[in-house]
Structure formats: C-alpha cells, structure tokens
Design an enzyme around this catalytic site. Structure first.
Site, PDB file in Angstrom:
ATOM      1  N   HIS A 157       0.831  -1.211   0.000  1.00 23.49           N
ATOM      2  CA  HIS A 157       0.000   0.000   0.000  1.00 23.49           C
ATOM      3  C   HIS A 157       0.867   1.264   0.000  1.00 23.49           C
ATOM      4  O   HIS A 157       0.409   2.338   0.382  1.00 23.49           O
ATOM      5  CB  HIS A 157      -0.945   0.027   1.210  1.00 23.49           C
ATOM      6  CG  HIS A 157      -1.617  -1.283   1.481  1.00 23.49           C
ATOM      7  ND1 HIS A 157      -2.741  -1.686   0.799  1.00 23.49           N
ATOM      8  CD2 HIS A 157      -1.301  -2.298   2.325  1.00 23.49           C
ATOM      9  CE1 HIS A 157      -3.104  -2.887   1.230  1.00 23.49           C
ATOM     10  NE2 HIS A 157      -2.240  -3.281   2.141  1.00 23.49           N
ATOM     11  N   SER A 287      15.877  20.111 -15.409  1.00 24.11           N
ATOM     12  CA  SER A 287      14.791  21.095 -15.441  1.00 24.11           C
ATOM     13  C   SER A 287      15.318  22.390 -16.036  1.00 24.11           C
ATOM     14  O   SER A 287      16.441  22.805 -15.744  1.00 24.11           O
ATOM     15  CB  SER A 287      14.264  21.345 -14.021  1.00 24.11           C
ATOM     16  OG  SER A 287      13.419  22.483 -13.991  1.00 24.11           O
TER      17      SER A 287
END
Length: 486
Positions: A157, A287
């Site tokens: 999970h 970036s």
C-alpha cells in the site's frame, strides 16, 4: 522550399524507435515486399504448371524488385486516378517490367499482397524484439544478483512493510518480463501465412486458373510458404487472414507495455526516496528552471510509452469484432496506423529499458538510513520474544513496547525527529535484561527471509532465467547497451 520540419512526423520515428524497425515499416520496404510477393506468386504458378508465365516475364520482375523514387511517383499518380493502392502498384510494376504485363497478380486479390506483407512484417518485427527483451531481462537478472543481499524497506500500500532485498524486488520485474517473453514467443511461433486464398477464402479463382486441380493449389501455397519463410498457411481465411491474429499479437505486446510501466514506476518511486536512480549523463539537464533537479525522465518516458502500448488492444479488438462476414474495409486505415505503431512503441520501450536497466545506481547508505527509520518498529516482536526468554511477562512486555512505540512515532511524525525507539528502550530499566542484545536485533538481514536464495535460484547461475535466455546468448553477449538518441 519545404522541409521535413514543415510536416507532422510521428515521435515514434522522429525520436524513439530504432532505424531497423523504422525501415521495416517504411513505404519502400512495403512496396518492395509487395513486388517480391508478386514474383513468388508468378514463380509458384509457373512451377505448378501455368505455362503462360515465361522465364522472360519472371526475370523482368526480378530485375525490378526495388521500387525507385520514379516508380513511387507513378504509384502516387495512379492511385490519385484509380483510388486503389494495390492496383496502382501493379500498374507501376508493369511499367517497370513490361515483359511481365498481364501475368502479375493472376488469381490474387489485393489482400494477397497486403495481408501477406503484414504477416511478414509482424514476424520480422517480433524477431527483432525478442532478443532485445532477452537483453533487458539479462540486465535485470545481473542487477538482482548484485544486490540480492542488500536489505531494503519493503512496502505494501506504499506504506512501510517487512524488509525485502533490492535484488529480490528486481526479481519480481524479471519474472513479469519472463512471462512477456513467453507470450511474445508464443505469438511469434503461432504466426502463419495467408497465402493464395482467393477473394473470399474459397480459392475459387485458383480453381479456375488450375482447372479444378486442387493438388496444384495446395502445392502453390506450399511453395509460397517456403519462399516467404513460413511453415504453413492459416487453415481458414476469408478475404483477409483473421484480424484475431493482430489482436493476439497486440495483446502480448500490450502486456509487456504494462510490465514496463509497472517496473519504471517502481524505479520512479525509489528515485523519489533517493535509494536508487536511473543513469544520467554528466551534461544532462533535469529542469529548465530548477538547475539542481535530476529527474527520472527515462523511466517517465517508459511509463508514457507503456501506457500507450497497453491501451492499443482496444483498437485491435474493435477492428476484429467489426469485420462483417468475409471482410469490410474499415480495418484498413486503423491497421495502417496501429500495426507499425505497436511495434515501434515496443521497440522504443526496449531501447529505453535496456539503457535504464544496465545503468541503475543504488545508494546503499540511503537504503540503510531509510530502513533504520522503520526497522525499530518491525523489531518489536523480536524484542518481546527476547524479554519472554528472560522470564518477563509477554503481556507486560507488549504494553511497555506499545507505549514507547507511540512516543517514538509521535517524535517522528509530529516533531520531525529520527526514530528513537531503541534509545528509549535503552533508557528504560524494564528492558535492562536485553540491553546488550538490542543492537544485534536491528540487523536488516534478520528480516529478509529467503530473499537472497530466491534471487539466486531464479536469476543466478543455472537458474530459471539463465536456462530461458540460452537461445538469446549470442545477442546478449555481442550487443552493446542501447543509447537513447534523444
């Protein structure tokens, strides 16, 4: 003056796929293959007794198997006038080889060239893809073996769970890819040829050509299969081979696309946690704004392409289901797009996966630091058992651990501190009988079960992976790691 930059180009051909795969699905290769198919048909028809086909006619076709730029101009003009792609190619071939005029395409329907060519292309494309997939599996098996003993935090999970090893995690990807290899091998081996079946699959036109001699028709198709490199024809075809074949192939490739996306997503999550990263060039920019960024862009590309590939079966199932009776032409445009694309996407995925999986970087110090943040909680059961062995009440030990665990969790989540459960235990007189044993209980290898053994049995020497990849050994050992052009 216009250039290639003035018209749309598919990113698959402009950025991602290999030159070999792009050439396979190029207009020239398709046109050349159609001419080969017409040659093979004429040769086979002559061999089984169609005397009107002369050696001169066959030689004329053989001398013009390569479609020239000038021939493409003729084809374009003929198709503009006649609105029929196959017949425009027939007229162009007759112009190049006038001695063969009149004997080209005898008994055949358009799908003789279009469908048989597609089957050839799919076969050859699968033959290109399978060794590349084997190379990716090999890369990950090597990675798994290298890191088979390194404990790392497990997750269910996406919440901390029992530790695993870095190699054991990668072995899950390997097994999934091995299933894909099995599936793609199966559809490759299952491919058949359409052959010469007539306009609705009854071979009626060839019954006319060979005056009802069915043995000659069977021999004709046997010869065609041999020339094209197939074992046999499909037992049943209509005007086309069943579009179930396309769906079957796409399902196998799409399943691989899902595997690629799943593994790349794991890599992206671990890159976020700073325990593992994909390869980066020293000059690579992460970036345009944030100069410090080092993003997992290759894995993101894999996820993007994988998502596209795993959704393609919807197109192929719709095309298959929508074929009315013996065929409709609403399969044509979508197959022109989707058949090349499913192979170009798979090829691009394998190039990227080879590049990433052969350069994965593990950061053991971060792996250990992350593990130690959670391991004290996971060690509490062992701590309780140690206390019990010293005569302490199990319920009382459980309550003491519960209270201290809650305090440590508060320090981590609310105060932003490191997990200090062990320090709290070391300062609590209740736990004095086991103080000297506490640190030994925090060895990550105590919590990984049989992870190293599982990796070795599956991905190690003599294991499942090695046995499966023996057929691809030459490619694996002789091929350099793929480099991304862009």
């Amino acid at each position: 003056m216009s250039s290639v930059f003035d018209e749309y180009q598919s990113p698959l051909s402009a950025r991602y796929a290999s030159p070999q795969m792009k050439k396979l699905f190029s207009p020239r290769h398709r046109a050349n293959t159609w001419r080969k198919l017409w040659l093979w048909l004429a040769e086979a028809e002559k061999e089984v007794g169609l005397v009107r086909i002369t050696n001169e006619a066959l030689e004329a076709i053989r001398s013009n198997l390569e479609v020239t730029d000038e021939a493409f101009k003729v084809i374009a003009e003929e198709e503009r006038v006649r609105r029929h792609d196959v017949m425009s190619h027939v007229f162009a071939l007759e112009k190049d080889a006038p001695q063969a005029a009149g004997i080209i395409h005898i008994g055949a329907t358009s799908c003789y060239v279009t469908d048989n060519a597609d089957l050839i292309f799919m076969r050859d494309a699968l033959d290109m893809l399978l060794p590349k997939l084997a190379k990716v599996i090999h890369n990950l098996a090597q990675f798994a073996m290298k890191w088979r003993d390194l404990p790392t935090l497990g997750y269910t999970h996406y919440q901390p769970a029992q530790p695993i090893t870095m190699g054991r995690r990668a072995t899950q990807w390997v097994q999934d890819l091995m299933m894909d290899l099995d599936d793609i091998e199966y559809v490759r081996v299952s491919l058949r040829f359409r052959g010469a079946q007539g306009t609705t699959g009854t071979q009626a036109s060839f019954m006319e050509v060979f005056q009802g001699d069915t043995a000659k028709i069977d021999q004709l198709n046997k010869i065609l299969c041999e020339k094209a490199g197939f074992d046999s024809c499909y037992d049943i075809s209509t005007q086309t081979y069943s579009r179930k074949v396309d769906l079957r192939v796409c399902n196998a490739l799409a399943s691989f696309g899902a595997t690629a996306e799943r593994a790349a997503n794991d890599i992206r999550h671990m890159a976020h946690d700073k325990v593992l990263d994909e390869p980066h060039e020293s000059t690579q920019i992460g970036s345009s704004a944030m100069a410090f960024k080092s993003n997992p862009m290759r894995s993101e590309r894999i996820c993007s392409l994988g998502r596209k590939l795993r959704n393609l079966p919807n197109d192929f199932s719709g095309t298959f289901a929508g074929q009315w009776l013996e065929r409709t032409l609403d399969d044509s445009a979508i197959r022109r797009i989707d058949i090349p694309e499913m192979f170009l996407i798979t090829d691009a995925l394998l190039i990227a996966l080879d590049n990433v999986t052969n350069g994965l970087v593990v950061f053991p110090a971060m792996v250990e630091a992350q593990l130690q943040q959670e391991l004290p909680f996971m060690a509490t059961e062992n701590i309780i058992m140690k206390l019990v062995s010293h005569g302490v009440s199990r319920q009382e030990a459980h309550e003491q651990i519960r209270v201290l665990s809650g305090e440590a969790r508060y320090a981590v989540r609310v105060e932003g501190k490191q997990n200090d459960l062990i320090e709290r235990i070391e300062q609590n007189e209740f736990f004095k009988p086991i103080w000297h044993e506490l640190r030994a209980l925090l060895d990550g290898k105590l919590f990984i079960g049989r992870s190293p053994e599982i990796v070795e049995r599956y991905a190690g020497p003599g294991g499942v992976v090695e046995q499966k990849l023996r057929a691809y050994e030459d490619h694996i050992t002789s091929t350099r790691t793929a480099e991304l052009a862009i």
